[in-house]
Design a protein around this motif. Structure first.
Motif, short mmCIF file in Angstrom:
data_model
loop_
_atom_site.label_atom_id
_atom_site.label_comp_id
_atom_site.label_asym_id
_atom_site.label_seq_id
_atom_site.Cartn_x
_atom_site.Cartn_y
_atom_site.Cartn_z
N PRO A 12 -4.90 0.79 8.73
CA PRO A 12 -4.74 2.24 8.62
C PRO A 12 -5.54 2.78 7.43
N GLU A 13 -6.11 3.96 7.61
CA GLU A 13 -6.90 4.54 6.53
C GLU A 13 -6.05 5.31 5.55
N CYS A 14 -4.86 5.71 5.97
CA CYS A 14 -3.95 6.41 5.06
C CYS A 14 -2.52 6.09 5.47
N CYS A 15 -1.58 6.44 4.62
CA CYS A 15 -0.17 6.15 4.86
C CYS A 15 0.35 6.81 6.13
N ALA A 16 -0.16 7.99 6.43
CA ALA A 16 0.31 8.71 7.61
C ALA A 16 -0.02 7.96 8.90
N ASP A 17 -1.08 7.14 8.90
CA ASP A 17 -1.49 6.37 10.07
C ASP A 17 -0.81 5.01 10.15
N CYS A 18 -0.09 4.63 9.12
CA CYS A 18 0.49 3.29 9.03
C CYS A 18 1.80 3.22 9.82
N ILE A 33 7.44 8.08 3.31
CA ILE A 33 7.86 6.91 2.52
C ILE A 33 7.23 5.65 3.12
N CYS A 34 6.80 4.75 2.25
CA CYS A 34 6.29 3.45 2.70
C CYS A 34 7.49 2.58 3.04
N GLY A 35 7.52 2.05 4.25
CA GLY A 35 8.63 1.20 4.68
C GLY A 35 8.64 -0.16 4.03
N VAL A 36 7.55 -0.55 3.40
CA VAL A 36 7.48 -1.86 2.76
C VAL A 36 7.92 -1.79 1.30
N THR A 37 7.37 -0.83 0.57
CA THR A 37 7.64 -0.74 -0.87
C THR A 37 8.67 0.33 -1.23
N GLY A 45 -5.76 8.98 2.16
CA GLY A 45 -6.24 7.76 1.52
C GLY A 45 -5.20 6.67 1.41
N LYS A 46 -5.66 5.49 1.04
CA LYS A 46 -4.80 4.32 0.88
C LYS A 46 -4.52 4.15 -0.62
N PRO A 47 -3.25 4.16 -1.03
CA PRO A 47 -2.94 4.03 -2.46
C PRO A 47 -3.23 2.62 -2.98
N ASP A 48 -3.40 2.52 -4.29
CA ASP A 48 -3.67 1.22 -4.93
C ASP A 48 -2.52 0.23 -4.74
N TRP A 49 -1.30 0.73 -4.65
CA TRP A 49 -0.13 -0.13 -4.55
C TRP A 49 0.15 -0.59 -3.12
N CYS A 50 -0.65 -0.17 -2.17
CA CYS A 50 -0.43 -0.54 -0.76
C CYS A 50 -0.45 -2.07 -0.61
N PRO A 51 0.59 -2.65 0.03
CA PRO A 51 0.63 -4.11 0.19
C PRO A 51 -0.27 -4.64 1.30
#
Length: 97
Positions: A12-18, A33-37, A45-51
């Protein structure tokens, strides 16, 4: 803690697409909200903290006999690394036999 691998066809290119992200419930403001973190996710965009990480590339193996004798351990690790990647891709139909 045990580790896991999530295989996705496309990064995914951004959180909304994940597929891991969700909107917070019971909140009048749509908050992704990120379901992982469980971090506040961004819509752009993809944040630096994305797992999520892209699958690494295969490693080069040098079959030169003189080089092979002096670097046996490095080449053996590369062979194992490449075999592991092949198994991941084969199991999910991403590599042809």
């Amino acid at each position: 803690m045990p580790k896991a691998i999530l295989i996705m066809d496309d990064m995914p290119e951004c959180c909304a697409d994940c597929p891991c992200s969700f909107f917070e419930r019971d909140n009048p403001i749509l908050n992704l909200i990120c379901g992982v973190t469980q971090e506040d996710a961004y819509n752009v965009g993809k944040p630096d903290w994305c797992p999520l990480r892209e699958l690494p590339e295969k490693r080069e193996i040098n079959h030169n006999k003189n080089h092979y004798i002096s670097n046996f351990w490095t080449d053996a690790k590369s062979v194992g690394w490449n075999a592991y990647l092949d198994e991941i891709l084969k199991d999910y139909g991403m590599r042809k036999e």
